[in-house]
Design an enzyme around this catalytic site. Sequence first.
Site, short mmCIF file in Angstrom:
data_model
loop_
_atom_site.label_atom_id
_atom_site.label_comp_id
_atom_site.label_asym_id
_atom_site.label_seq_id
_atom_site.Cartn_x
_atom_site.Cartn_y
_atom_site.Cartn_z
N ASN A 16 0.83 -1.21 0.00
CA ASN A 16 0.00 0.00 0.00
C ASN A 16 0.86 1.25 0.00
O ASN A 16 0.50 2.26 -0.62
CB ASN A 16 -0.94 -0.01 1.21
CG ASN A 16 -2.11 -0.96 1.01
OD1 ASN A 16 -2.67 -1.05 -0.07
ND2 ASN A 16 -2.46 -1.68 2.05
N ILE A 96 -2.19 2.65 18.25
CA ILE A 96 -1.91 4.08 18.32
C ILE A 96 -2.54 4.64 19.60
O ILE A 96 -3.70 4.40 19.90
CB ILE A 96 -2.50 4.82 17.10
CG1 ILE A 96 -1.98 4.21 15.81
CG2 ILE A 96 -2.17 6.30 17.17
CD1 ILE A 96 -0.54 4.45 15.52
N ASN A 110 -6.72 4.99 8.12
CA ASN A 110 -6.24 3.60 8.09
C ASN A 110 -6.97 2.84 7.00
O ASN A 110 -8.15 3.11 6.72
CB ASN A 110 -6.49 2.93 9.45
CG ASN A 110 -6.01 1.49 9.49
OD1 ASN A 110 -4.87 1.20 9.18
ND2 ASN A 110 -6.89 0.58 9.87
N HIS A 112 -8.24 -0.98 6.00
CA HIS A 112 -8.52 -2.26 6.68
C HIS A 112 -9.08 -3.25 5.67
O HIS A 112 -9.96 -2.90 4.86
CB HIS A 112 -9.52 -2.04 7.82
CG HIS A 112 -9.82 -3.29 8.57
ND1 HIS A 112 -8.93 -3.85 9.46
CD2 HIS A 112 -10.92 -4.11 8.57
CE1 HIS A 112 -9.46 -4.96 9.96
NE2 HIS A 112 -10.65 -5.13 9.43
#
Length: 216
Positions: A16, A96, A110, A112
Amino acid sequence: MAELRMAVFASGQGTNFQALADAAKQGRLEGASLELLVCDKPLAPVVERARRAGIDLLLFQPKEYSSREAYEQEILEELQRRGIELIVLAGYMRIITPVLVEPFYGRMINVHPALLPAFPGVNGVRQALDYGVKVTGVTVHYVDGGMDSGPIIAQRAVEVQDGDTEATLAPRIHAAEQELLPWVVGRIAAGAVALDGRQVAIKGMHAAAGTEEKQR
């Protein structure tokens, strides 16, 4: 419009990260600039990807710190020094804490490998197969400090085919991630994403649908 300075956090292979680096090089991030890779595993393959792309590195080993908060404070200071405006978690395998979440809320996303809120946490692909769903996918969401619980920005569905295994489904999930994540970053950089509570509005959502159609 000024560039949106971005840091990517990753821990592993970095596919990614590579998708974002390639999109930035090709001018597909609507002005977002990839400034920094933050990695907790100095020997991870993503580190070499960053070096080849000419991206600066911030490498650390958590065991050398007294707590998560201690190394996140060091990271935060470096992000602030560099004027980083957006954090992208792309296969970052660390929890985090509020040290980073609070100053970057609404500016930390994020990706997922499941259609949240289904199958949060680790092994999203495996969870979907074990449950027997016919459709799974990927989600890009804001980070709020919970386990994949932040407001959802965009999702992409991926059909589960008869006889799929983790080895056959995962590449299709990763391909969807590598298309959706750069698109979302581009929309954010263009100022087209608005967060209001848990509701996220995106101008130009049809562009994501068009990308999905090309996959079929």
